[in-house]
Design an enzyme around this catalytic site. Structure first.
Site, short mmCIF file in Angstrom:
data_model
loop_
_atom_site.label_atom_id
_atom_site.label_comp_id
_atom_site.label_asym_id
_atom_site.label_seq_id
_atom_site.Cartn_x
_atom_site.Cartn_y
_atom_site.Cartn_z
N PRO A 1 0.78 -1.25 0.00
CA PRO A 1 0.00 0.00 0.00
C PRO A 1 0.81 1.30 0.00
CG PRO A 1 0.00 -0.95 2.18
CD PRO A 1 0.72 -1.93 1.29
N CYS A 2 1.46 1.58 -1.10
CA CYS A 2 2.23 2.82 -1.23
C CYS A 2 1.33 4.05 -1.22
CB CYS A 2 3.11 2.78 -2.47
SG CYS A 2 2.22 2.43 -3.99
N HIS A 3 0.04 3.87 -1.49
CA HIS A 3 -0.89 5.01 -1.48
C HIS A 3 -1.08 5.57 -0.07
CE1 HIS A 3 -3.41 1.42 -0.78
NE2 HIS A 3 -4.22 2.22 -0.09
#
Length: 177
Positions: A135-137
Site C-alpha cells: 500500500p504505497c498510497h
C-alpha cells in the site's frame, strides 16, 4: 510475504477489471510479481516474454474483490516484487501501515532506520511494482498533502477515501482527502 523475484521464467499475465479501471497482473504459480496501472505515469504493459493466462491469479482477484467491496483490510498473498535490497526494505515497511492510516515519507524513512532517506524512500515507494496490495498510497507528505502516485493523485485520493469509508473506527471522521 515478500520473496525475491530472481526467476528467469516467463510470467503469466492478465487484467483485473477493478472499480478504478483495469489493472495488469503478472506472476507465476508461486507469487504475484506485478500489479500495475496500464495508464498513468507508471503505466506497464505486458513484457514480450510474458504469456496471457489468468489461472494463477484467482486468489489475488478474490482478495482484490473483497478489498474493493470494503471487506478486506490486509492482503495475504505471496508477493515477489523485483527490486534492490533498499526498495525491498521500504516495501516491507509499507506492508506494516494499517488499513485506512497514513504516514509521511519521513516517518517511513525513520522506520527503515535512516531518518535522512526521505527522498530515497519516496523513490522506492514510487518504484513499487505491486501498488494497492503493497500500500504505497498510504504514504503522504509531511504536511498531509497527497504526493505522487503511479495511478495519479485522484486515484490515490480514491483509495484513501475508500479505506476511510470502510473502516468503522476511521469512517466517522469522514473523508480526509
Amino acid at each position: 510475504m515478500l520473496a525475491h523475484a530472481d526467476r528467469a521464467d516467463s510470467l503469466s499475465f492478465t487484467y483485473y477489471d477493478s472499480p478504478i479501471g483495469p489493472l495488469l497482473a503478472a506472476g507465476d504459480a508461486d507469487a504475484l510479481h506485478v500489479l500495475a496501472f496500464p495508464a498513468g505515469s507508471r503505466a506497464r504493459k505486458p513484457e514480450a516474454d510474458w504469456h496471457e493466462d489468468s489461472t494463477p491469479f484467482a486468489p489475488c482477484f478474490e482478495q482484490l474483490d473483497a478489498y474493493f467491496a470494503g471487506r478486506l483490510r490486509r492482503f495475504d498473498l505471496p508477493l515477489a516484487p523485483a527490486g534492490t535490497a533498499f526498495q525491498q526494505s521500504v516495501w516491507a515497511q509499507l506492508l506494516e501501515i494499517p488499513y485506512a492510516e497514513t504516514i509521511s515519507y519521513g516517518t517511513l524513512a525513520n522506520r527503515i532506520g535512516n531518518k535522512r532517506a526521505s527522498r530515497a524512500v519516496g523513490a522506492a515507494n514510487g518504484a513499487n511494482p505491486i501498488p494497492i496490495i503493497i500500500p504505497c498510497h498510504r504514504v503522504i507528505g509531511s504536511d498531509r498533502s497527497l504526493t505522487g502516485f503511479g495511478g495519479g493523485i485522484n486515484l490515490k485520493r480514491w483509495l484513501l477515501n475508500h479505506e476511510i469509508d470502510n473502516a468503522p473506527e476511521t469512517g466517522a471522521q469522514g473523508r480526509l482527502f
